[in-house]
Design a protein around this motif. Sequence first.
Motif, mmCIF file in Angstrom:
data_model
loop_
_atom_site.group_PDB
_atom_site.id
_atom_site.type_symbol
_atom_site.label_atom_id
_atom_site.label_comp_id
_atom_site.label_asym_id
_atom_site.label_seq_id
_atom_site.Cartn_x
_atom_site.Cartn_y
_atom_site.Cartn_z
ATOM 1 N N ARG A 160 0.730 -1.109 -0.049
ATOM 2 C CA ARG A 160 -0.090 0.008 -0.112
ATOM 3 C C ARG A 160 0.791 1.286 -0.051
ATOM 4 O O ARG A 160 0.493 2.212 -0.612
ATOM 5 N N VAL A 161 2.030 1.052 0.776
ATOM 6 C CA VAL A 161 2.677 2.340 0.709
ATOM 7 C C VAL A 161 3.576 2.532 -0.597
ATOM 8 O O VAL A 161 3.672 3.558 -1.297
ATOM 9 N N ILE A 162 3.854 1.193 -1.159
ATOM 10 C CA ILE A 162 4.575 1.456 -2.453
ATOM 11 C C ILE A 162 3.681 2.030 -3.561
ATOM 12 O O ILE A 162 3.996 2.885 -4.193
ATOM 13 N N GLU A 163 2.341 1.550 -3.561
ATOM 14 C CA GLU A 163 1.497 2.347 -4.225
ATOM 15 C C GLU A 163 1.178 3.726 -4.295
ATOM 16 O O GLU A 163 0.961 4.532 -5.016
ATOM 17 N N ALA A 164 1.231 4.116 -2.949
ATOM 18 C CA ALA A 164 1.125 5.604 -2.567
ATOM 19 C C ALA A 164 2.198 6.291 -3.054
ATOM 20 O O ALA A 164 2.192 7.493 -3.550
ATOM 21 N N LEU A 165 3.528 5.814 -3.097
ATOM 22 C CA LEU A 165 4.571 6.379 -3.660
ATOM 23 C C LEU A 165 4.376 6.725 -4.940
ATOM 24 O O LEU A 165 4.620 7.720 -5.802
ATOM 25 N N LYS A 166 3.734 5.504 -5.868
ATOM 26 C CA LYS A 166 3.428 5.690 -7.214
ATOM 27 C C LYS A 166 2.340 6.644 -7.584
ATOM 28 O O LYS A 166 2.512 7.677 -8.371
ATOM 29 N N ALA A 167 1.423 6.919 -6.773
ATOM 30 C CA ALA A 167 0.216 7.879 -6.980
ATOM 31 C C ALA A 167 0.915 9.180 -6.719
ATOM 32 O O ALA A 167 0.356 10.198 -7.272
ATOM 33 N N GLU A 168 1.827 9.510 -5.857
ATOM 34 C CA GLU A 168 2.531 10.845 -5.930
ATOM 35 C C GLU A 168 3.731 11.059 -6.565
ATOM 36 O O GLU A 168 4.210 12.319 -6.404
ATOM 37 N N GLY A 169 3.958 10.156 -7.450
ATOM 38 C CA GLY A 169 5.081 10.415 -8.361
ATOM 39 C C GLY A 169 6.328 10.274 -7.916
ATOM 40 O O GLY A 169 7.416 11.003 -8.322
ATOM 41 N N LEU A 170 6.265 9.499 -6.762
ATOM 42 C CA LEU A 170 7.690 9.458 -5.928
ATOM 43 C C LEU A 170 8.413 7.982 -6.199
ATOM 44 O O LEU A 170 9.648 7.972 -5.748
ATOM 45 N N ARG A 171 7.607 7.049 -6.645
ATOM 46 C CA ARG A 171 8.262 5.791 -6.777
ATOM 47 C C ARG A 171 9.717 5.663 -7.671
ATOM 48 O O ARG A 171 10.645 5.030 -7.098
ATOM 49 N N GLY A 172 9.923 6.632 -8.623
ATOM 50 C CA GLY A 172 11.008 6.464 -9.445
ATOM 51 C C GLY A 172 12.055 7.260 -8.800
ATOM 52 O O GLY A 172 13.261 7.309 -9.026
ATOM 53 N N LYS A 173 11.941 7.966 -7.631
ATOM 54 C CA LYS A 173 12.831 8.910 -7.056
ATOM 55 C C LYS A 173 13.478 8.094 -5.743
ATOM 56 O O LYS A 173 14.290 8.565 -5.113
ATOM 57 N N VAL A 174 12.906 6.945 -5.368
ATOM 58 C CA VAL A 174 13.600 6.418 -4.207
ATOM 59 C C VAL A 174 13.398 4.578 -4.154
ATOM 60 O O VAL A 174 12.577 4.187 -4.797
ATOM 61 N N LYS A 175 14.553 4.030 -3.662
ATOM 62 C CA LYS A 175 14.552 2.507 -3.859
ATOM 63 C C LYS A 175 13.830 2.108 -2.468
ATOM 64 O O LYS A 175 13.827 2.786 -1.562
ATOM 65 N N VAL A 176 13.065 1.113 -2.619
ATOM 66 C CA VAL A 176 12.351 0.374 -1.671
ATOM 67 C C VAL A 176 12.851 -0.923 -1.082
ATOM 68 O O VAL A 176 12.810 -1.699 -2.024
ATOM 69 N N ILE A 177 13.419 -0.956 0.084
ATOM 70 C CA ILE A 177 13.716 -2.457 0.693
ATOM 71 C C ILE A 177 12.685 -2.903 1.581
ATOM 72 O O ILE A 177 12.140 -1.962 2.231
#
Length: 212
Positions: A160-177
């Motif tokens: 859900r957090v990963i999807e929220a990052l995508k929705a905010e246009g942030l997913r490509g700016k941070v790696k998620v572990i």
Amino acid sequence: MGDDFKQMKEQVQAGEAEKLKELIKKALASKVAPMEIIEKALRPAMEEVGQKFETLEIFLPEMIMAADAMAAGVEILRPLLAAAGGEKKVGRVVLGTVSGDVHRIGKDIVRIMLEGAGFDVTDAGHDVPDDTFLAKVKELKPDILGLSALMTTTMQNIPRVIEALKAEGLRGKVKVIVGGAPVLSDWAKQIGSDGYGENAVQAVSVSKKLVG
């Protein structure tokens, strides 16, 4: 100073925080640079602890004691490093346990191990709302966002957090572990994370690769 650094390493690995602090204070009084203490004693000590944990030479209680000792030593050095212009950091990490999950010991060990490896770590805490993770990513612009869950009921909040990052246009700016007791490697891949750490040692290894 070689013997002094060796003694510091031994005290970290033995989990002797008070003895370590005395050795650090003695070294500082002798004009040893704070960064030198980290690079020649504390960081190598935790690397050895991590290796021993991986090969089952030590177990979780010993690792926690060593991590606590390391943290106590770093607390003495941190203000001195800041005054001197700071330690050169490997990368920046925001770390937290997801919403609904109050467990923190595993996350805390990962934080200490990452700090020992040279990362600048912001601990968002436990039971962290999705919006807080988003705000931290926007504010701090970390290289890595670390998401932890210790229950099967709360691990579903990681994607859900990963999807929220995508929705905010942030997913490509941070790696998620991701990590935590119920989290498995295959599931971590399925939800679109960039890395998975089965334990604190692996979390450090994966983080180094992601910023390397």
